[in-house]
Each structure stands twice: as C-alpha cells, then as structure tokens.
Scaffold this active site. Structure first.
Site, PDB file in Angstrom:
ATOM      1  CG  ASP A 348     -12.691   7.301  -1.765  1.00 15.25           C
ATOM      2  OD1 ASP A 348     -12.564   7.599  -0.269  1.00 15.25           O
ATOM      3  OD2 ASP A 348     -12.349   6.336  -2.366  1.00 15.25           O
ATOM      4  CD  GLU A 445       3.258  -2.480   8.157  1.00 20.60           C
ATOM      5  OE1 GLU A 445       3.256  -2.251   9.324  1.00 20.60           O
ATOM      6  OE2 GLU A 445       2.613  -3.417   7.945  1.00 20.60           O
ATOM      7  CE  LYS A 510       6.099   0.605  10.671  1.00 17.14           C
ATOM      8  NZ  LYS A 510       6.236  -0.211   9.262  1.00 17.14           N
ATOM      9  CE  LYS A 738     -15.781   7.247   2.773  1.00 18.48           C
ATOM     10  NZ  LYS A 738     -15.361   6.653   1.461  1.00 18.48           N
TER      11      LYS A 738
END
Length: 1086
Positions: A348, A445, A510, A738
């Site tokens: 992970d 952010e 952005k 996964k």
C-alpha cells in the site's frame, strides 16, 4: 437452478461487471408508498451482522482436523501410527502417535485462539449500540439488529454501522465530512451531500415524517460507484425524483468528522455492505518449503511402500522353497513460515510507504522562487541561513502576478475550515492569532493553503457562498464563489470561477503540468517548466497554476453550458467533460508549486535493496495516479530513466483495450525480441527500464470476461507486460481489486511467492490473499495487523525481515528438511538390506531402544539448534549485499537436484555402514562353548552386535555431517553436537552394562562393551565414518572451486580476511569458524 443466474452472480461479484440491471427498492422508515403510487413488495434482506470468523463451536473439531490432515506430513504420520497400532511392529505406536498428537493439539489450540479473537471482535462490532428513529423518537439498539430501511442517526467521530443514504445533517448546507481510511487508505476528509429535498429535516420528528422510497442497484464491491434514485412523496400526487450517486452514500467503516450528527437510511446491511464485499476470507496458506517437503514425502512414501512390497514378495518366495531353513527371527517387541523466497511484494502507499504528511516546499512565480520562512519576493528572510538565493527580487510589474498567484491558491480548492482549538492538528494563522483546522479530501490542498499562509495570504472560510481571505495588509478580501469545476483523473486539473468585490470575474485553474501547459497562451512557460522538471526529479509533487479574466457575456455562456450538462440524464459525465474542455482554455500561466509527501524513514533504501535482491515491488493504492506516481519516484520505485507505460481509463478511451495491450506488449519486447526478462527486477544495462501504471477501471476491463466467455488472453497479455516491467503502480484500486491483483500473480504459470504489506482495513483482503501478509501498525487502526502473519511498526523493517531473517530461515529450514530425510535414509536403508540376509523375516537390525531414541534423542538436538542459530554469513553482510538473496531464489535449496543429491548421499552412506560392518563379520568361527567369533577381529558375533556397530557408525556420521555444514559455531553448538555423541555412548554403556529389573529380557547386555573392547572395531568405525563423509567433502571443495555461488565467495573472503564477525546472540561466544570452513578457504586461496 438457472445457470444464467449463477453466471450472472459470478460475473457480478468476481469479474467486476458493472453494467447490470438488477435493483432493489427500499422503503424509508418501512412506510408503504401512497395508494396508487407503486406496488408495495416486501423484500427480504440480511441483518447487520458481520462474520469474519472461520469456525463455530460445532464445526471446530471436524473442520480443524480435516484441514490439519490435509497436510501430507500429518497424514503420513497418522498412517504410520495406525499401522503401528493395528500390526505388531518392533516400535511402539507411542513413538509416532505422541509427537503427532502434540503437533495436532498445539496447532488446534493456536488456530482456535485466533478464531476466538475474531469471534470476540465480531461480537464487539455486532453489539455496538446504534441510534435509530422509531415513531418520531430516538431509540438505541444493537448494530446487528439493524434492518434495511431503518433511519439511523450517527454522531461525530462515530463509525457508520452500515451503508447509508445521507438524508440530512446538523450543518445548514446539508454536507458532512467523513474519513475513509479503513476503506481505501485515505485519511483525508471527504465531503458528502444530503438529498436536496431532505437536507432541511433536522429533528427526529421531521425525519419520521419523511415518506419516500429508494431504488438502487444490488450490492456490489466498487467503493467509488453507486447508482440510484429517491422518490419523495409530498402532498402532491407525483413524487419528487432525485438522482443518487456516490456523493450521497455513506459507507460502513467510514467515520463522521467535523459534523455534529447526520441522519441516513440503511440500504445495504451486514455482509452486503461494500466493506464486507471487499473482505477476503482467511484461507490456509502453504509455504514453498512445505510444498517441496510434501512432494519429497510422497516420493519417500512410494519408496517405503515399494520396499515393503519387495520384502513381502521375497519373504513368501523364500518360504515357498522347501529346502530353505526357517527365517532368522527373534521375538519382536515394541510448521509454516515463508517470508523467504518472496518474488513479488505488493505494498500500500498511504501510511505504508509514506507518513501521509504533506509539506509545502516552494513555489515558483514568473520564474522567481519562494520558500516559506526562507525566501520571499526574492529576499532571504531572517533566520534562513544556508538557503541559496535562486532568483533576484521580482520587479514591480511582477507584483500583481505574484499576489494573483497567492489569491489563486487561496481560492482554488475545496477546503473546509473548522474553528476549534481541540481538534487534531490545529493550524494557527500567524497574523490573526486564530486557531483553525483545514479539512479537505486532498492533503495537497491543505499543504498548499498552509504554505501560502506562511507567505502572507490566509484562507479564512466559506460563508454564504463567499470565500474570505486575509492578505498581507491584514485586510479581509471577499470573493463570491460562482462555479467549481471539480478535479477528475482524466482532466488532472480543477478550476473555480469567482467574483471579486470590484466585480471582476476570474477563472483560477490548477493541475498537473501536462494538463496546464497545453492550455496557456501567455506567461513564462519555459522558466516554470524547467523548475517543475527539476522538482519532479527530486520527487516533489508539482502543480501548475493559471488564470483568465472573464467578462459578463463569457460568464453567461459558461453558465448556460454547465447547466445543460448538469441536468442531462444520459452521458452526464461526458457532457460535463466536454464543457470543462471548452471553458479551461486560453489561460495565463502564473507559476507552479512543489509539495513533499514525506516518505517513511528509509522507505526508499528498503525498496532499492529489495529490487537488488531480485524482488519485484508493486504499489497498490486507492490514490490518484499523479499522487501515487510522485510517491513512486520519491521512493525510487521509478527511476529517472524509467519509461512509464500507462494502462488507464484515459488510454482505453482513446484506443480499445485490445489495441492498448498489444501496443504495450510490443513496446516492452522491442529491445529483448521474443525473450522475456528475468522474473526479477534486476535489469541488464542494455535493456530499457519500464514501469507500468494501471488504474482500477482498466483492471476491471482486463478481468471482465469477454462476450465469448473467455478472459484468459487479456490476462496473459497483461501478465506478460508486467513481467517485463521493473515496477508496477496500480492506482484507484478498491480493496477487492488489490486482492485480485495478488491472486492473479499468485496463480500465474510461474506460481511465484507473494508478499502483501499494508496498514489499513482496506489492505486486509490483499494481506489475506498473499502467501505472506504483513500488517503495519500505524494510524489507521490494527485491522491489518490482526489479520496478518507478521506485524511491523515501519516499512523499513521489511528489509531486515526478508533479506536477513528470511534468508537465515530458508537456509535453516532447507537444511533441516533435507537433513531429516538424509538421516532417515541412513537409518532405514540398512534395515531394508538386512532383510536379504535374514530370510525376509522382518527381524529388526537395531535394538528397540535405538529404534525409539534415534530421532528423539541421538540426532534431534544438533539439527534443532542448527535450525535456530545457523548464520552462514553475518547479518551485516546480508544487509550490505542484498544480491545474496538471489542465491536462495526460486526455492533453490529444495529443488529436485538437491533432493536427489541428499538421497544419493544417504543411500551411499547406508551402503558403507552395512557392507563395511558385514565384511568385518564375514569370516567367523565357532568357539568351544558354542559362541560365534570373527576370526579377524576376535569379536563375539551376533545380530545385535552387527546392528550396534552399524548404528554406532551411523550416529557418528550423520552428526559429523551436520558439523561440517555448520558455519556459525558457539559454545552451545559444541555442547549439543559433541554432547549428543557422548550421550549415545553413555546410554549404550548403561543400557548394555546393567541388568535392568523391569525388563523381561535383556538382549543388549554386554554387547556394546564387548564391541568396544576390540581394537579392530575402533579402526573399522573410524574408517567407515571417514569413507561416508568423503564424497560430501569432495563435492563441497569442487563446487566451491569451480562453481562458487555469491554466498560462498563472501564466506571465503570473510574467512581469509576476518574483516567482520556475525552478530552474536546472548548465548554465543565470539565466532569461531568451523575447521571445514577454514579448510575450504585455504584450499580456494591456493
């Protein structure tokens, strides 16, 4: 049963099929729809119980015994025990039954305890109190009693008990924030939205008065997809229909944050929740060592059966001839660890490779670099010594662009602000002294807003659709938020349209450099691109910022375009993407930012060492592609010269899946022709280094059966591409995907050993699917650690676990397995040969005491200590040179060639023992008192003397053989090896030198003492031991001289140079090399 229904279910849950039409209807609050609206059809759904346990009270014993006796070793000894129990044999059934009973009992207790812990965790979860609405009042009941249609209230910091449709919250705007760390590994906050027509219901009475039905798809494991609609019945006859999407769905396992309370209606419960559908059941794992040992056991079992058949047939042939004497006959009396050999590691990202702690490093505006608290406006700030000046101060003309850049970063985001001094991680504004917490689904952010705050611009809040920021002069600026063009992985950018207090309308955008640069028409593109490339090489996450001014007419056209796309019922996402494409163009480039996602300590060094060891590392994450790719560069999974290949949704939209796969296949095989690379990650210098990036949607298409019912071709092509890539990144992966990736590799034709490591509940399926599961004890709870084979605090410990402890374990266990077979071949084969000289009477060659104690006492402790303490090279050497791991790759020490060598060595030694002693007793005479004596050694002849001589040579030979293989000598080794030989001699003297009153007969009386009283017997013992060990010594010398492995070269260097000593255990004295190792070193130097 209808086969088409079964096929549909298999495709739905196993193949990731998404386009199916089955649906369910949920009656909110269990209220029937108004008369004439629709038919009321009562549907049955499971309760809310979660079951992760493997056994029940009633099936534990039979199921556990069945699983244990599926192991060939246990089944083999069970058969031996039953044979000894039924048939009169020379040995007692206790000798095989007691060890078997001990192993079975201990294993059952261990597995039962582990399952009891799972039962305990399930009960704690199922009995957790939940608040729900009943007759306008708040009632509390256990979680397991929840039903589909119940209206549930969840408070802040509580976990959602099932999958809910979000009806209303305590926030006036009808939003709530959740964390999904236990589902997809992302610990950042995500914003969800209540149904438009129900978000005003804030009290229990209001919610209880809701009359609605929900139509939605049947349960499926995709965390990011949900399709449904809600029919709200008001006073009017026609209901209000609202679409439902993933933004309205609150998943079980997620946690409510920054919201006092919410109301929701249960639509999926228990094992039908998305979290449960992504759970991989715990299966029994088999190590490569055990698989090899099982095959060897089958071979030896066949050999034993053939020996028994040969002896039985020859016995009756012997007895069928009348001139034969009666047979010479005396009365007869009585786990798994595999962290070694790992070829693929699946890890992970968030919380495993990284600390999930973003830090703003710098920004570049108009070619000028700004570092918070170090460089601002081109000037070095006080206290920032050691920071190099990069550019001169920007001129006056650039100040406007600079402030516009800061405003763009303060406005172009989806951050929520919580004013609270008590929450985790308060961020305090340096100018206002106000403590606040920034909350966002993207940690980038938050890092950008915090970084700009340190450069003088602070984002305050969003209130009444107005965004407020604090500028350098401590003046509050207000901007009306007009539109948000959300981020998506295809566009790789986001935009906001805002209106300033002066009436000017701006579009701030952005995104990734590849999505911004083609859309700009003005700005210092070359300077900013150079800075972006430099930061990318350093592993920083980069974003570019651009803007454009809009006049009122342009804005009106944008509003019309967006509104038409938003209300579309068909192809809504496609129409929105086309609208965004038209809006985000003709931009002016302002600058770029650089953010660092801190890797865990030594994560990059660990991955580099694992790749040098020949292990392929794959990163499986739920994050966006750009985020994950930046992390892969930072942790050295991808290098500067790595050519990235994309197998993503964007690529497949441009070309068909078939074309994309064949194009990638041609690319990776172009330099190597038809030859594929080594299955390991080590690449030769003249081969191109490739890295593959694949997303969850593309994987679903690969795993999805085609129309003709086959999916193997795409899978094989995908695997072929992966084999030729040095590293693979899988992004936007659901937990079950996964596990599918791990299973796909595990079941490929090479059958490689896989290891999965993760830290969250979303990694549990992957951890359980892999051969070796490792849980990281981190910030996301202990679900991964509880379901793993091993638990570690940091990713860096994987290096020592595999390259040191895994290496040592494999060397030790492979020697133990082969030595066990070898010493039993030496033990059994002389008994088989003896039958040819005793008329196949089943007469034993050895005394009963020797038969019983051979494996229990005489030869057990030396190999036991070897398997615990052996270090063929030092720990420091294994750390410095990861390539030594390749010497044990592919189960190298348990292959057929090695197995045959050990078997041949055992047979050769057995022949030497038997016929060496036989020729010693060949010439015999009868004494005056009737005893038989050998003429050459003057020993009293007898079958027990013969057997004792063979047994003595055998015990010394197999023990000294292990001493030759030992490289790490401590006082314990010396004590056990020489002590075992001394114990055998002392036992034999006592067993044959004393008349034991509890024995009815004593056939060994004086036999051992009589044998040792003969000088020629001593010479024969020494000679036979030397001859038995000679082939193994010669083989070791020749192989080390002619075909030395990397490990053997290191051993020789260490023995000659004495440049280091292995790490010592608490019980070990300073290392003393074995005489055999010193002899080999001297021989090689010559």
């Amino acid at each position: 049963m209808d086969c088409s229904l079964a096929r549909t279910l298999v495709r739905r849950y196993c193949a990731g099929e998404e386009n199916w039409v089955d649906s369910r209807t949920i009656y909110v609050g269990h209220k029937e729809p108004p008369p004439g609206a629709e038919a009321y059809i009562l549907q049955r759904h499971p309760d809310n119980r979660i079951v992760s346990s493997k056994y029940t009270f009633w099936n534990f014993i039979p199921k556990n015994l069945f699983e244990q006796f599926r192991r060939i070793a246990n089944f083999y000894f069970l058969i031996i025990f039953l044979v000894q129990l039924i048939i009169d044999t020379p040995t007692s059934p206790v000798t095989s039954g007691l060890p078997l009973f001990f192993v079975i009992t201990v294993t059952a207790i261990k597995q039962g305890y582990e399952d009891w812990l799972r039962h305990k965790a399930d009960n704690a979860m199922n009995q957790c109190p939940v608040h729900f609405i009943q007759h306008g009042k708040l009632v509390r009941k256990q979680s397991r009693k929840l039903r589909v249609g119940d209206i549930v209230m969840v408070k802040e910091d509580e976990t959602f008990p099932c999958d809910l449709i979000f009806l209303s919250s305590s926030r006036g705007d009808g939003t709530c924030h959740v964390t999904t760390a236990s589902l997809d590994g992302e610990s950042s906050h995500k914003t969800h939205y209540a149904v438009q027509d129900t978000k005003g219901f804030h009290t229990e009475e209001d919610i209880d008065g809701l009359h609605a039905t929900i139509e939605c798809e049947q349960p499926q494991p995709d965390l990011y997809k949900f399709v449904g609609r809600i029919n709200v019945y008001n006073d009017r006859n026609d209901p209000v229909v609202r679409p439902l999407g993933s933004e309205n769905l609150l998943l079980r396992g997620a946690t409510l944050k920054n919201t006092e309370k919410i109301f929701g209606v249960a639509i999926y419960t228990g094992m039908e929740t998305k979290m449960a559908l992504n759970y991989q059941s715990k299966s029994q794992k088999r190590s490569a060592v055990e698989k090899s040992m099982n095959v060897f056991l089958i071979v030896y079992l066949c050999i034993l059966i053939s020996k028994a058949l040969i002896n039985t047939v020859l016995k009756y042939v012997w007895q069928s001839e009348p001139f034969r004497d009666e047979p010479w006959y005396n009365q007869k009396t009585e786990s798994e660890r595999q962290r070694n050999l790992v070829e693929y590691i699946f890890t992970d990202k968030t919380g495993t490779l990284t600390e999930n702690n973003m830090e703003f490093k710098e920004c570049c505006i108009e070619g000028h670099v700004y570092v918070p608290h170090a460089i601002c406006n081109g000037q070095v700030l006080p206290g920032a010594s050691g920071i190099d000046m990069i550019d001169s101060s920007p001129g006056t003309s650039a100040r406007e662009r600079e402030e516009l850049f800061f405003r763009a970063l303060c406005l172009c985001h989806t951050i929520q602000v919580k004013d609270d001094d008590d929450v985790d991680g308060p961020r305090k504004s340096p100018d206002s002294g106000k403590s606040c917490t920034y909350i966002s689904s993207s940690p980038d952010e938050v890092a950008l807003v915090e970084g700009i705050q340190r450069l003088g611009f602070t984002y305050l809040r969003l209130k009444d659709n107005y965004m407020e920021i604090l500028n350098r002069e401590n003046d509050v600026e207000r901007f009306e938020l007009l539109e948000i063009l959300s981020f998506d992985s295809v566009r790789r950018r986001m935009s906001v349209i805002v209106k300033s207090a002066t009436g000017e309308i701006y579009l701030f955008c952005k995104g990734a450099d590849s999505s911004i640069f083609p859309r700009v028409i003005e700005g210092k593109v070359d300077q900013i691109r150079a800075r972006v490339e430099r930061n990318a090489v350093e592993g920083l996450r980069t974003l570019c910022v651009a803007y454009k001014r809009l006049n009122p007419e342009e804005y009106e056209g944008i509003c019309t375009l967006l509104q038409a796309a938003k209300v579309a019922l068909q192809d809504r996402e496609k129409k929105l993407a086309e609208a965004y494409e038209q809006i985000e163009k003709d931009l002016v480039l302002l600058g770029a930012t650089a953010v660092e996602d801190r890797l865990q300590e030594k994560a990059a060094d660990t991955i580099e060492a694992l790749q040098k060891a020949g292990i392929k590392v794959w990163v499986l994450t739920g994050d966006k592609m750009e985020t994950a790719a930046a992390t892969c560069y930072a942790c050295k999974l991808f290098r500067r010269n790595t050519q990235l290949l994309e197998l993503t949704t964007k690529k497949i939209e441009e070309q068909s899946l078939h074309d994309v796969l064949f194009e990638l296949s041609k690319t990776v095989l172009r330099h190597s022709g038809s030859l594929t690379r080594d299955n390991f990650s080590g690449l030769s210098a003249d081969m191109q280094d490739y890295g593959l990036i694949i997303d969850g949607a593309a994987l679903s298409l690969i795993m999805k059966p085609r129309e003709d019912g086959s999916c193997g071709n795409y899978r094989e092509l995908f695997l072929e591409i992966c084999r030729n890539c040095s590293a693979v990144l899988c992004c936007r992966m659901a937990p079950l995907q996964k596990a599918q990736i791990v299973k796909l590799i595990k079941l490929s034709k090479e059958h490689p050993i896989t290891l999965a490591i993760g830290d969250g509940a979303n990694d549990v399926s992957m951890i359980l699917e892999a051969h070796v599961g490792i849980g990281v004890i981190g910030k996301e709870g202990r679900q991964a650690a509880r379901n793993s084979d091993y638990a570690v605090p940091k990713f860096k410990h994987l290096k020592k676990m595999l390259l040191v402890h895994g290496h040592f374990y494999y060397i030790r266990i492979s020697e133990l397995v082969q030595y066990f077979f070898y010493k039993n071949v030496c033990f059994i084969f002389p008994q088989f040969l003896y039958q040819f000289f005793c008329g196949f009477s089943q007469q034993t060659l050895y005394d009963t005491a020797y038969l019983t104690l051979y494996n229990i006492s005489f030869t057990s402790l030396p190999i036991l200590l070897y398997s615990l303490m052996e270090q063929h090279v030092s720990i420091d050497t294994l750390r410095r040179d990861p390539s030594l791991y390749r010497d044990i790759a592919k189960n190298a020490l348990l292959r057929w060639r090695v197995f045959i060598y050990w078997t041949f060595l055992g047979v050769f030694d057995a022949l030497v023992f038997f016929f060496g002693a036989y020729f010693m007793f060949e010439n015999t005479t009868v004494t005056s008192n009737g005893q038989i004596m050998t003429t050459n050694t003057h020993m009293i002849f007898g079958n027990w003397t013969f057997g004792t001589l063979v047994f003595t040579v055998m015990v010394f030979t197999v023990t000294l053989k292990l001493a030759l293989d030992t490289h790490y000598w401590t006082w314990i080794n010396h004590f056990v090896i020489w002590g075992s030989l001394l114990f055998y001699i002392v036992f034999s003297l006592l067993w044959g030198g004393i008349i034991w009153p509890f024995l009815n007969y004593q056939r060994m009386y004086y036999v051992f003492i009589q044998m040792l009283s003969s000088g020629p017997a001593w010479l024969v013992i020494i000679l036979l031991i030397t001859v038995s060990l000679l082939p193994d010594v010669l083989k070791k010398v020749l192989c080390r001289q002619l075909w030395p492995s990397a490990t053997e070269r290191v051993q020789s260097t260490c023995m000659c140079g004495h440049d280091h000593l292995p790490e010592l255990t608490l019980l070990a004295c300073p290392q003393s090399p074995s005489p055999w190792a010193m002899f080999q070193a001297r021989t090689q130097n010559r």
